[in-house]
Design a protein around this motif. Structure first.
Motif, mmCIF file in Angstrom:
data_model
loop_
_atom_site.group_PDB
_atom_site.id
_atom_site.type_symbol
_atom_site.label_atom_id
_atom_site.label_comp_id
_atom_site.label_asym_id
_atom_site.label_seq_id
_atom_site.Cartn_x
_atom_site.Cartn_y
_atom_site.Cartn_z
ATOM 1 N N GLU A 255 -18.866 -13.399 -13.633
ATOM 2 C CA GLU A 255 -18.700 -13.843 -14.998
ATOM 3 C C GLU A 255 -20.199 -14.198 -15.579
ATOM 4 O O GLU A 255 -20.363 -13.818 -16.754
ATOM 5 C CB GLU A 255 -17.733 -15.220 -15.199
ATOM 6 N N VAL A 256 -20.904 -14.928 -14.665
ATOM 7 C CA VAL A 256 -22.289 -15.063 -15.150
ATOM 8 C C VAL A 256 -23.214 -13.672 -15.157
ATOM 9 O O VAL A 256 -23.867 -13.591 -16.253
ATOM 10 C CB VAL A 256 -23.079 -16.021 -14.130
ATOM 11 N N SER A 258 -22.121 -10.935 -16.135
ATOM 12 C CA SER A 258 -21.310 -10.063 -17.331
ATOM 13 C C SER A 258 -22.097 -10.474 -18.555
ATOM 14 O O SER A 258 -21.671 -9.890 -19.598
ATOM 15 C CB SER A 258 -19.804 -10.110 -17.252
ATOM 16 N N ARG A 259 -22.845 -11.687 -18.500
ATOM 17 C CA ARG A 259 -23.363 -11.911 -19.821
ATOM 18 C C ARG A 259 -24.644 -11.009 -20.282
ATOM 19 O O ARG A 259 -24.854 -10.950 -21.484
ATOM 20 C CB ARG A 259 -23.818 -13.418 -19.723
ATOM 21 N N SER A 260 -25.042 -10.538 -19.254
ATOM 22 C CA SER A 260 -26.016 -9.150 -19.405
ATOM 23 C C SER A 260 -27.208 -9.787 -20.461
ATOM 24 O O SER A 260 -27.649 -9.281 -21.234
ATOM 25 C CB SER A 260 -25.379 -7.955 -20.241
ATOM 26 N N GLN A 261 -27.882 -11.052 -19.862
ATOM 27 C CA GLN A 261 -28.972 -11.790 -20.248
ATOM 28 C C GLN A 261 -29.795 -12.099 -18.959
ATOM 29 O O GLN A 261 -29.404 -12.331 -18.092
ATOM 30 C CB GLN A 261 -28.673 -12.754 -21.086
ATOM 31 N N GLU A 294 -22.356 -23.194 -12.723
ATOM 32 C CA GLU A 294 -23.098 -23.255 -14.007
ATOM 33 C C GLU A 294 -24.158 -24.260 -14.221
ATOM 34 O O GLU A 294 -25.003 -23.908 -15.059
ATOM 35 C CB GLU A 294 -21.619 -23.667 -15.029
#
Length: 299
Positions: A255-256, A258-261, A294
């Motif tokens: 999930e982290v 997948s933020r693509s940053q 997180e």
């Protein structure tokens, strides 16, 4: 009409050849699974320091049993978890080790840039055509390094090569602070006895606005000798018992990612690194686990 038929035939042959090559690639990758007697060898070879008091790293040789278990085997992804088994064979100590994911024609990369920062990079599809990306993760499933390349099958050999930036390995960052990036030249080669991880590394000093400086070179040669799977039974049993927990950890990291940053991680929270928060027998709910991970992601 004959021209169209010939074209279709050539297209079919090309497709079947590509599929056959991809199957060869996948078979080579999965040959890294199983139980291995591993010897890790590292030696600093050349240094370029201008400091006359410079001391090279000592040669490092260590051994152990390692179980490499298949976590996922899908159309375009193979995931392998490594588990170390060390100490008394009758009552061994089990240590969750690194993980390697292999993704076909992957375009999304997290490239290490020093100071616990990974820069998100998206490549063009044509630049990774028929290539496999190896993504390597830390013991807590946080990022380590990744790079793309083609598997080569020629003259009875199967190997994959790539050069990419990475954090300092544990054997170095606990003792060295005079460089901040390892430029890893990786070669994975399948052999008749198992496989070899051959490395030609550079120790890099990277500062913003300046050219990289090579402090020293290093040779790594890790030999994985295949042995009976039964020798790694303790590691296999441990992983079966712990896999559900670590699946949740992997899901959170996905999930982290997948933020693509760009991604920057803090070294410690509550004076403990991430692996010490996660390497606990205390039962954790998924929400708590997510909050812990997180908390290490710098906003």
């Amino acid at each position: 009409m004959r021209t169209i038929t010939t074209f279709c035939l050539l297209l079919s042959i090309s497709f079947l050849t590509a599929q056959s090559k991809k199957k060869q690639d996948k078979n080579a990758i999965k040959k890294m699974c199983g139980c291995y007697e591993v010897t890790f060898n590292f030696a600093e070879t050349f240094n370029y320091s201008k400091d006359e008091n410079y001391k090279p790293s000592k040669n490092k040789v260590s051994k152990g049993l390692e179980w490499a278990g298949l976590v996922e085997d899908s159309k375009n992804k193979i995931s392998i978890q490594h588990i170390l088994q060390v100490g008394n064979p009758a009552k061994p100590m089990i240590v969750k080790h690194w993980r390697q994911d292999w993704i076909y024609q992957n375009t999304d990369f997290y490239m290490y840039d020093g100071d616990n920062n990974w820069t998100f990079t998206k490549k063009d599809k044509k630049d990774v055509k028929k290539q496999w990306t190896q993504k390597v993760y830390q013991v807590d499933d946080s990022p380590r390094y990744e790079g793309s390349g083609s598997w080569v099958h020629v003259d009875g050999k199967s190997y994959w090569e790539n050069t990419t930036t990475a954090p300092l390995p544990r054997r170095e960052y606990t003792k060295r602070s005079d460089y901040n990036i390892t430029l890893r030249g990786n070669r994975q080669e399948i052999t008749d006895f198992g496989w070899v991880h051959d490395q030609d590394n550079s120790k890099i000093i990277r500062e913003a606005g300046k050219d990289d400086i090579i402090l020293a070179k290093e040779k790594g040669y890790n030999v994985y000798k295949k042995v009976a799977d039964s020798k790694c039974k303790a590691a296999q049993d441990w992983w079966i018992a712990k896999n559900d927990k670590w699946q949740k950890v992997r899901d959170k990291w996905e999930e982290v990612y997948s933020r693509s940053q760009d991604l920057t991680l803090v070294a410690k929270v509550d004076n403990k690194p991430l692996y010490k928060h996660l390497f606990t027998d205390k039962k954790m709910e998924e929400e708590e686990m997510s909050e812990i991970i997180e908390s290490f992601v710098k906003k």
